[in-house]
Design a protein around this motif. Structure first.
Motif, PDB file in Angstrom:
ATOM      1  N   ARG A   3      51.523   4.965  57.827  1.00 63.89           N
ATOM      2  CA  ARG A   3      51.702   6.409  57.700  1.00 63.89           C
ATOM      3  C   ARG A   3      51.823   7.051  59.075  1.00 63.89           C
ATOM      4  O   ARG A   3      52.597   7.995  59.263  1.00 63.89           O
ATOM      5  CB  ARG A   3      50.563   7.016  56.908  1.00 63.89           C
ATOM      6  CG  ARG A   3      50.624   6.620  55.435  1.00 63.89           C
ATOM      7  CD  ARG A   3      49.433   7.083  54.694  1.00 63.89           C
ATOM      8  NE  ARG A   3      49.620   8.498  54.362  1.00 63.89           N
ATOM      9  CZ  ARG A   3      48.839   9.142  53.533  1.00 63.89           C
ATOM     10  NH1 ARG A   3      47.808   8.532  52.982  1.00 63.89           N
ATOM     11  NH2 ARG A   3      49.051  10.400  53.262  1.00 63.89           N
ATOM     12  N   LEU A   4      51.072   6.556  60.040  1.00 60.51           N
ATOM     13  CA  LEU A   4      51.147   7.072  61.406  1.00 60.51           C
ATOM     14  C   LEU A   4      52.530   6.795  61.996  1.00 60.51           C
ATOM     15  O   LEU A   4      53.144   7.681  62.599  1.00 60.51           O
ATOM     16  CB  LEU A   4      50.053   6.457  62.277  1.00 60.51           C
ATOM     17  CG  LEU A   4      50.063   6.873  63.751  1.00 60.51           C
ATOM     18  CD1 LEU A   4      49.822   8.375  63.880  1.00 60.51           C
ATOM     19  CD2 LEU A   4      49.025   6.088  64.511  1.00 60.51           C
ATOM     20  N   LEU A  50      51.569  19.823  49.064  1.00 64.25           N
ATOM     21  CA  LEU A  50      51.760  19.496  50.476  1.00 64.25           C
ATOM     22  C   LEU A  50      53.167  18.965  50.726  1.00 64.25           C
ATOM     23  O   LEU A  50      53.842  19.390  51.668  1.00 64.25           O
ATOM     24  CB  LEU A  50      50.717  18.482  50.944  1.00 64.25           C
ATOM     25  CG  LEU A  50      50.887  17.993  52.386  1.00 64.25           C
ATOM     26  CD1 LEU A  50      50.676  19.142  53.375  1.00 64.25           C
ATOM     27  CD2 LEU A  50      49.936  16.853  52.669  1.00 64.25           C
ATOM     28  N   GLU A  51      53.620  18.036  49.890  1.00 62.47           N
ATOM     29  CA  GLU A  51      54.956  17.467  50.066  1.00 62.47           C
ATOM     30  C   GLU A  51      56.045  18.534  49.917  1.00 62.47           C
ATOM     31  O   GLU A  51      56.973  18.599  50.721  1.00 62.47           O
ATOM     32  CB  GLU A  51      55.191  16.340  49.062  1.00 62.47           C
ATOM     33  CG  GLU A  51      54.381  15.103  49.337  1.00 62.47           C
ATOM     34  CD  GLU A  51      54.463  14.065  48.247  1.00 62.47           C
ATOM     35  OE1 GLU A  51      54.073  12.903  48.531  1.00 62.47           O
ATOM     36  OE2 GLU A  51      54.913  14.364  47.120  1.00 62.47           O
ATOM     37  N   VAL A  52      55.921  19.380  48.906  1.00 61.89           N
ATOM     38  CA  VAL A  52      56.912  20.435  48.686  1.00 61.89           C
ATOM     39  C   VAL A  52      56.920  21.413  49.860  1.00 61.89           C
ATOM     40  O   VAL A  52      57.982  21.798  50.359  1.00 61.89           O
ATOM     41  CB  VAL A  52      56.654  21.168  47.348  1.00 61.89           C
ATOM     42  CG1 VAL A  52      57.552  22.387  47.211  1.00 61.89           C
ATOM     43  CG2 VAL A  52      56.856  20.225  46.167  1.00 61.89           C
ATOM     44  N   THR A 109      54.261  10.775  53.956  1.00 59.30           N
ATOM     45  CA  THR A 109      53.097  11.233  53.185  1.00 59.30           C
ATOM     46  C   THR A 109      52.524  10.151  52.278  1.00 59.30           C
ATOM     47  O   THR A 109      51.331  10.155  51.998  1.00 59.30           O
ATOM     48  CB  THR A 109      53.449  12.466  52.332  1.00 59.30           C
ATOM     49  OG1 THR A 109      54.509  12.146  51.428  1.00 59.30           O
ATOM     50  CG2 THR A 109      53.836  13.641  53.207  1.00 59.30           C
ATOM     51  N   ARG A 110      53.363   9.255  51.810  1.00 51.11           N
ATOM     52  CA  ARG A 110      52.905   8.217  50.873  1.00 51.11           C
ATOM     53  C   ARG A 110      52.721   6.851  51.519  1.00 51.11           C
ATOM     54  O   ARG A 110      52.157   5.949  50.897  1.00 51.11           O
ATOM     55  CB  ARG A 110      53.894   8.099  49.708  1.00 51.11           C
ATOM     56  CG  ARG A 110      53.995   9.387  48.908  1.00 51.11           C
ATOM     57  CD  ARG A 110      55.003   9.274  47.811  1.00 51.11           C
ATOM     58  NE  ARG A 110      55.141  10.570  47.123  1.00 51.11           N
ATOM     59  CZ  ARG A 110      56.038  10.796  46.188  1.00 51.11           C
ATOM     60  NH1 ARG A 110      56.873   9.844  45.807  1.00 51.11           N
ATOM     61  NH2 ARG A 110      56.098  11.984  45.628  1.00 51.11           N
ATOM     62  N   GLY A 111      53.249   6.682  52.727  1.00 56.78           N
ATOM     63  CA  GLY A 111      53.112   5.401  53.410  1.00 56.78           C
ATOM     64  C   GLY A 111      54.084   4.345  52.932  1.00 56.78           C
ATOM     65  O   GLY A 111      54.000   3.196  53.333  1.00 56.78           O
ATOM     66  N   ARG A 112      55.033   4.711  52.092  1.00 54.79           N
ATOM     67  CA  ARG A 112      56.042   3.771  51.599  1.00 54.79           C
ATOM     68  C   ARG A 112      57.295   4.557  51.221  1.00 54.79           C
ATOM     69  O   ARG A 112      57.242   5.757  51.005  1.00 54.79           O
ATOM     70  CB  ARG A 112      55.530   3.007  50.386  1.00 54.79           C
ATOM     71  CG  ARG A 112      55.138   3.914  49.234  1.00 54.79           C
ATOM     72  CD  ARG A 112      54.587   3.138  48.038  1.00 54.79           C
ATOM     73  NE  ARG A 112      53.826   3.974  47.148  1.00 54.79           N
ATOM     74  CZ  ARG A 112      54.291   4.960  46.401  1.00 54.79           C
ATOM     75  NH1 ARG A 112      55.557   5.256  46.441  1.00 54.79           N
ATOM     76  NH2 ARG A 112      53.520   5.669  45.614  1.00 54.79           N
TER      77      ARG A 112
END
Length: 125
Positions: A3-4, A50-52, A109-112
């Protein structure tokens, strides 16, 4: 850790988009055909507030694009974002850019990487 890495990559992507968007605006000031404005509709894969919010902010901070509206999703339909694009050649190129931005954001945001868009018209996956 991923994610970083995705977060740093996303910030670099947005900075590059701001610089190239600014250069486009300045370059188009001297053209007789300044803009080709359009509003495009994109069903989002963003699910959380948050994503939106991050997606809408990323679009609006980029010169030449502006979020005009966001329609809330329901249990059966995703939220939809309406974007005013000033310098895109076609609706398809505007949607491609937005999908790329959303994919990068969701990776952060999701790491994938997110799944593909399924509700698009006009031949997009």
């Amino acid at each position: 850790m991923m994610r970083l890495i995705h977060g740093i990559s996303y910030v670099g992507f947005i900075v590059r988009a701001i610089i190239t968007g600014s250069a486009t605006v300045v370059a188009r000031l001297f053209c007789s055909d300044y803009a080709q404005p359009m509003i495009v509709e994109l069903p989002m894969r963003c699910a959380t507030d948050l994503e939106v919010t991050l997606f809408a902010s990323s679009i609006t901070i980029t010169p030449g694009t502006l979020v005009t509206a966001i329609a809330a999703g329901t249990a059966t339909t995703p939220p939809v974002i309406f974007v005013h694009a000033l310098f895109e050649e076609s609706e398809e190129s505007a949607l491609d850019g937005l999908i790329d931005m959303e994919s990068r954001l969701l990776s952060m945001t999701r790491g994938r990487a997110p799944g593909p868009h399924t509700d698009l018209q006009g031949g997009h996956p």
